[in-house]
Write an enzyme that holds these catalytic residues in place. Structure first.
Site, PDB file in Angstrom:
ATOM      1  N   ASP A  19       0.878  -1.169   0.000  1.00 57.78           N
ATOM      2  CA  ASP A  19       0.000   0.000   0.000  1.00 57.78           C
ATOM      3  C   ASP A  19       0.915   1.218   0.000  1.00 57.78           C
ATOM      4  OD1 ASP A  19      -2.225   1.658   0.199  1.00 57.78           O
ATOM      5  OD2 ASP A  19      -2.255   1.544   2.390  1.00 57.78           O
ATOM      6  N   GLU A  79      -1.210  -1.231  -4.892  1.00 54.98           N
ATOM      7  CA  GLU A  79      -2.391  -0.404  -5.111  1.00 54.98           C
ATOM      8  C   GLU A  79      -2.078   0.649  -6.163  1.00 54.98           C
ATOM      9  OE1 GLU A  79      -5.383   0.948  -1.960  1.00 54.98           O
ATOM     10  OE2 GLU A  79      -4.170   2.735  -2.337  1.00 54.98           O
ATOM     11  N   ASP A 151      -2.618   0.751   7.227  1.00 54.96           N
ATOM     12  CA  ASP A 151      -1.823   0.591   6.003  1.00 54.96           C
ATOM     13  C   ASP A 151      -1.382  -0.857   5.816  1.00 54.96           C
ATOM     14  OD1 ASP A 151      -1.693   3.413   5.110  1.00 54.96           O
ATOM     15  OD2 ASP A 151      -0.620   3.687   6.994  1.00 54.96           O
TER      16      ASP A 151
END
Length: 168
Positions: A19, A79, A151
């Site tokens: 992430d 991501e 996260d």
């Protein structure tokens, strides 16, 4: 003469989800195979906000390189860049550039997903809230509680999404 062992069960795979972020990058590594999904390691890589941009990017590169050497993932999920505020987006884009370079140096090509694709994969609803996604991660990995920090939970969700999309 030789024999070939054909098996319907794929070998175990270490999948790393990332992430991206400059201040905090989440990571989550899972082991996926015939026995299901198991967490290997998850957490965050942080860079001090008082450091210069080049120093922060170097820290991100060095810490991610060390993490890749330790975990030795077979696959990586990342991501896709999602636009928030312009200033935040630029910093995340710079961090993503370092992440992509570091992955390439380790001969890893990431599979990329939007936040909506990750939510859809885990909950069946592309606009699910963070709590629903974290609950799905905990359920899929048989965790006793919701993974933290956020996260790291997001990174685990990305790793699980890589596994869900392995044949698409």
């Amino acid at each position: 003469m030789f024999s070939v062992n054909v098996s319907d069960t794929p070998p175990e795979q270490r999948i790393l989800g990332l992430d991206p972020g400059l201040g905090t990058m989440g990571f989550g590594c899972i082991l996926a195979g015939s026995a299901g999904l198991k967490p290997v390691d998850y957490g965050v890589i942080s860079t001090p906000s008082q450091h210069s941009m080049p120093e922060r990017l170097q820290t991100l590169h060095e810490d991610l390189s060390q993490l890749l050497r330790q975990l030795r993932p077979h696959q990586v999920g990342l991501e896709k860049l999602f636009f928030y505020k312009m200033g935040n987006t630029i910093a995340i884009a710079q961090a993503r550039g370092v992440i992509l370079l570091t992955l390439a140096q380790h001969h890893l090509l990431p599979v990329e997903f939007t936040p909506a694709q990750v939510k859809q994969s885990l909950t069946g609803y592309g606009r699910a809230d963070k709590q629903a996604v974290q609950a799905a991660v905990a359920r899929e990995l048989n965790l006793p509680s919701l993974p933290r920090p956020d996260d790291a939970a997001d990174a685990l969700a990305i790793a699980i999404t890589v596994w869900h999309h392995r044949f698409s």
